[in-house]
Design a protein around this motif. Structure first.
Motif: not given
Length: 276
Positions: A20-36, A113-122
């Protein structure tokens, strides 16, 4: 015969929260923004360092990686804090926190779970951004050996991910203490400003003003206690550009892991004792 409903295991619950946390990073475009951001940053460092003299003259790989880590140490903690500052207080303000607490999920599992999801996004943001530099190396005439580039980027990725986890968990701790997202963001920006910007400047002033009082060993210890300075030391030691001795790289990584363990323990205690 009635089917037996299988209760989710602890691993299932943790994986559910992490997903859920990882998909939140996808939906919020944080992951896309960070990668770019890291992809653009790496490409700019590649060619920016080469163009410093007015012509496209590529610098040694150690110079390129050192420039990249100098920028990463400023941006990565800030991105991690912007990701985690509202992890708990934001859900409390929106009312979803009380709903989450009604689910049969232990608070420790929820935190993990929050730490794992957001850590995976980072990790994905860093890895995707740095992988773009390898693509540039593969398709453009950049005079660096691919094996050396990948080795240096791997070290930067691992140490950068650990640095991101430290500031992510710091964001969790603050998010569990304050009462509003604005307070969390203001306090965490102050932490970022002190640890990332002011700390090394203060050490430089202390080293110059108190040259007779502060030994090199004491200054090194003071650098080791700050995660951002520790990140610099680890990568500069790996590049072989330090002019003084530091502990082995395994010890430096161990100190970073201690920071992560301590902050997770603090966040766990704060979460267990907080009433929502």
């Amino acid at each position: 015969m009635m089917d037996v409903v299988k209760m989710p295991t602890r691993a299932d619950r943790i994986r559910l929260v992490a997903s859920k946390e990882f998909h939140d990073c996808l939906r919020s475009r944080w992951l896309l923004f960070g990668t770019a951001l890291f992809a653009i940053l790496g490409t700019a460092v590649f060619f920016g360092t080469a163009a410093l003299g007015g012509s496209l003259d590529y610098q040694p790989l150690s110079t390129v990686i050192n420039s990249l880590l100098s920028l990463t140490v400023f941006l990565l903690p800030l991105l991690a804090l912007l990701l985690s500052y509202d992890a708990f207080v934001g859900e409390a303000e929106s009312g979803t926190l009380l709903l989450m607490l009604t689910y049969p999920i232990d608070r420790v599992d929820w935190l993990l779970g929050k730490a794992m999801g957001q850590g995976a996004a980072i990790f994905c943001a860093l890895g995707g951004g740095f992988a773009f530099m390898a693509l540039v190396e593969a398709f453009l005439p950049v005079p660096y050996a691919m094996t050396e580039l990948l080795a240096s980027l791997s070290m930067l990725l691992v140490s950068g991910w650990l640095l991101g986890l430290v500031f992510m968990l710091a964001g969790f701790c603050v998010s569990l203490v304050v009462q509003s997202k604005a307070q969390a963001l203001a306090f965490l920006l102050l932490i970022w400003f002190v640890l990332v910007l002011l700390y090394d400047l203060a050490l430089l002033v202390a080293a110059v003003a108190g040259a007779d009082l502060l030994s090199r060993e004491m200054l090194t210890i003071l650098m080791l206690v700050n995660p951002a300075s520790l990140f610099r030391l680890f990568n500069q030691a790996d590049l072989g550009i330090l002019t003084f001795d530091v502990p082995p790289k395994a010890v430096l990584l161990g100190i970073q892991l201690i920071w992560i363990a301590v902050l997770f323990f603090v966040a766990r205690r704060l979460l267990a004792g907080r009433r929502f």
